[in-house]
Design an enzyme around this catalytic site. Structure first.
Site, mmCIF file in Angstrom:
data_model
loop_
_atom_site.group_PDB
_atom_site.id
_atom_site.type_symbol
_atom_site.label_atom_id
_atom_site.label_comp_id
_atom_site.label_asym_id
_atom_site.label_seq_id
_atom_site.Cartn_x
_atom_site.Cartn_y
_atom_site.Cartn_z
ATOM 1 N N SER A 18 69.820 11.410 17.284
ATOM 2 C CA SER A 18 69.447 12.517 18.175
ATOM 3 C C SER A 18 69.107 11.956 19.553
ATOM 4 O O SER A 18 68.573 10.838 19.665
ATOM 5 C CB SER A 18 68.213 13.242 17.629
ATOM 6 O OG SER A 18 67.693 14.123 18.606
ATOM 7 N N TYR A 47 59.680 13.037 14.516
ATOM 8 C CA TYR A 47 61.141 13.241 14.470
ATOM 9 C C TYR A 47 61.845 12.215 15.369
ATOM 10 O O TYR A 47 62.781 11.533 14.929
ATOM 11 C CB TYR A 47 61.471 14.670 14.908
ATOM 12 C CG TYR A 47 62.963 14.958 14.972
ATOM 13 C CD1 TYR A 47 63.708 15.136 13.809
ATOM 14 C CD2 TYR A 47 63.639 15.029 16.199
ATOM 15 C CE1 TYR A 47 65.075 15.399 13.867
ATOM 16 C CE2 TYR A 47 65.000 15.288 16.259
ATOM 17 C CZ TYR A 47 65.714 15.473 15.089
ATOM 18 O OH TYR A 47 67.072 15.721 15.145
HETATM 19 P P1 NAP Z 1 70.383 22.050 9.484
HETATM 20 O O1 NAP Z 1 71.211 23.204 9.932
HETATM 21 O O2 NAP Z 1 68.928 22.259 9.239
HETATM 22 O O3 NAP Z 1 71.063 21.428 8.170
HETATM 23 C C1 NAP Z 1 70.467 20.356 7.514
HETATM 24 C C2 NAP Z 1 71.289 20.010 6.297
HETATM 25 O O4 NAP Z 1 70.677 18.870 5.660
HETATM 26 C C3 NAP Z 1 71.342 21.096 5.253
HETATM 27 O O5 NAP Z 1 72.655 21.124 4.717
HETATM 28 C C4 NAP Z 1 70.344 20.635 4.181
HETATM 29 O O6 NAP Z 1 70.712 21.070 2.886
HETATM 30 C C5 NAP Z 1 70.532 19.130 4.278
HETATM 31 N N1 NAP Z 1 69.419 18.325 3.761
HETATM 32 C C6 NAP Z 1 68.138 18.264 4.217
HETATM 33 N N2 NAP Z 1 67.441 17.394 3.471
HETATM 34 C C7 NAP Z 1 68.288 16.884 2.549
HETATM 35 C C8 NAP Z 1 68.145 15.941 1.498
HETATM 36 N N3 NAP Z 1 66.977 15.334 1.253
HETATM 37 N N4 NAP Z 1 69.231 15.648 0.739
HETATM 38 C C9 NAP Z 1 70.425 16.263 0.957
HETATM 39 N N5 NAP Z 1 70.610 17.167 1.941
HETATM 40 C C10 NAP Z 1 69.547 17.479 2.729
HETATM 41 O O7 NAP Z 1 70.466 20.859 10.542
HETATM 42 P P2 NAP Z 1 71.571 20.483 11.658
HETATM 43 O O8 NAP Z 1 71.100 21.066 12.928
HETATM 44 O O9 NAP Z 1 72.916 20.748 11.159
HETATM 45 O O10 NAP Z 1 71.295 18.916 11.758
HETATM 46 C C11 NAP Z 1 72.101 17.943 11.126
HETATM 47 C C12 NAP Z 1 71.701 16.574 11.640
HETATM 48 O O11 NAP Z 1 71.850 16.544 13.069
HETATM 49 C C13 NAP Z 1 70.234 16.217 11.366
HETATM 50 O O12 NAP Z 1 70.138 14.853 11.053
HETATM 51 C C14 NAP Z 1 69.559 16.496 12.700
HETATM 52 O O13 NAP Z 1 68.398 15.725 12.876
HETATM 53 C C15 NAP Z 1 70.660 16.111 13.672
HETATM 54 N N6 NAP Z 1 70.505 16.719 14.999
HETATM 55 C C16 NAP Z 1 70.543 18.069 15.148
HETATM 56 C C17 NAP Z 1 70.409 18.593 16.425
HETATM 57 C C18 NAP Z 1 70.440 20.076 16.692
HETATM 58 O O14 NAP Z 1 70.162 20.488 17.831
HETATM 59 N N7 NAP Z 1 70.780 20.916 15.715
HETATM 60 C C19 NAP Z 1 70.222 17.745 17.528
HETATM 61 C C20 NAP Z 1 70.194 16.382 17.316
HETATM 62 C C21 NAP Z 1 70.351 15.876 16.049
HETATM 63 P P3 NAP Z 1 69.797 22.083 2.000
HETATM 64 O O15 NAP Z 1 69.606 23.308 2.815
HETATM 65 O O16 NAP Z 1 70.577 22.294 0.770
HETATM 66 O O17 NAP Z 1 68.499 21.369 1.800
#
Ligand code: NAP
Length: 246
Positions: free
Chosen positions: A141, A155
């Protein structure tokens, strides 16, 4: 035999976009999730409907046993992994430093950092075994660089740890033909922001982004698939921003 792509945390958001695009690019795809079975199965139907080879695997990758389960099920269903995307992550929820406690820290470090160690361990054993090398992409991130939102130091710290791991593993694994890179998304439209105000929060941050808008999960997926593929064959140990300039 198609190459095998494992995307942790891919029932929705950025992970789901990576799984979809990976299937379009010809990978056999493992969709991993922890709790949202319905969403994972809907994604599997979508990919299979487009002719892709895909499996959904429920495994909590924040535990060593969960990562082992994920990879042994991938072995059986699709064969040995060739590209791993360590995408599963949580925000941990806001907490000022004076309130931070062991449970929150443990949960976020286990989910965002330990999972990448466990899954990389399992992936490298298999990539080394086939002799074909491979690619690991860590979804970090931009918060690792700029500190992120207030009261989310936990985070930002997990993502900085992930970037350190990327650089160190690149040294360890380069000779094995296994490339390791980090991608640092900025603000991307997904459900992850819901707990902080969702669309309203994103709208308030947008003017601080040089490109004037948040990114999409698909834009991140494009960069991940490039890093996973031979198209980026000399990119190794890199930490790449995908943040609209912020
Ligand atoms: P999200 O919509 O909240 O999705 C998170 C995913 O991770 C879900 O599929 C969830 O599955 C899964 N997950 C969480 N804990 C888990 C575990 N212990 N084992 C297996 N699966 C798990 O998040 P996102 O925005 O797509 O983010 C994805 C990645 O990008 C993350 O690492 C986040 O930190 C990074 N990121 C996001 C942003 C942003 O602005 N969105 C910015 C920078 C970085 P379940 O629902 O089944 O638990």
């Amino acid at each position: 035999m198609s190459k095998v792509l494992v995307v942790t945390g891919s029932s929705r958001g950025i992970g789901a976009a990576i799984a979809l695009l990976g299937a379009k690019e010809g990978y056999a795809v493992a969709v991993n999730y922890r709790s949202d079975r319905e969403a994972a199965e809907a994604l599997v139907r979508d990919i299979a409907g487009q002719g892709g080879r895909v499996v959904a695997i429920c495994a909590d990758v924040s535990t060593s046993a969960g990562a082992e389960k994920l990879f042994s099920e991938v072995d059986q269903a699709l064969g040995p992994v060739s590209a791993l995307v360590n995408n599963a992550g949580i925000s941990g929820g806001k907490s000022p430093i004076t309130e931070i406690d062991e449970d929150r820290l443990r949960r976020i470090f286990e989910t965002n950092v330990f999972s990448a160690f466990y899954c990389s361990r399992e992936a490298v054993k298999r990539m080394r075994g086939t002799g074909g090398g491979g690619s690991i992409v860590n979804v970090s991130s931009a918060a690792a660089r700029h500190g992120g939102m207030p009261e989310l130091a936990h985070y930002a710290s997990t993502k900085a740890a992930l970037d350190g791991m990327t650089i160190a593993l690149a040294k360890e694994l380069g000779q094995l033909g296994i490339r390791v890179n980090s991608l640092r998304p900025g603000v991307i439209v997904t459900d992850m922001h819901d707990e902080f105000g969702g669309a309203k929060l994103i709208e308030s941050i947008a003017p601080t982004i040089p490109m004037g808008r948040p990114g999409t999960a698909n834009e991140v997926a494009e960069a991940v698939l490039w890093l996973a593929s031979e198209r980026s064959s000399y990119v190794h140990g890199a930490v790449i921003d995908i943040s609209g300039g912020r």
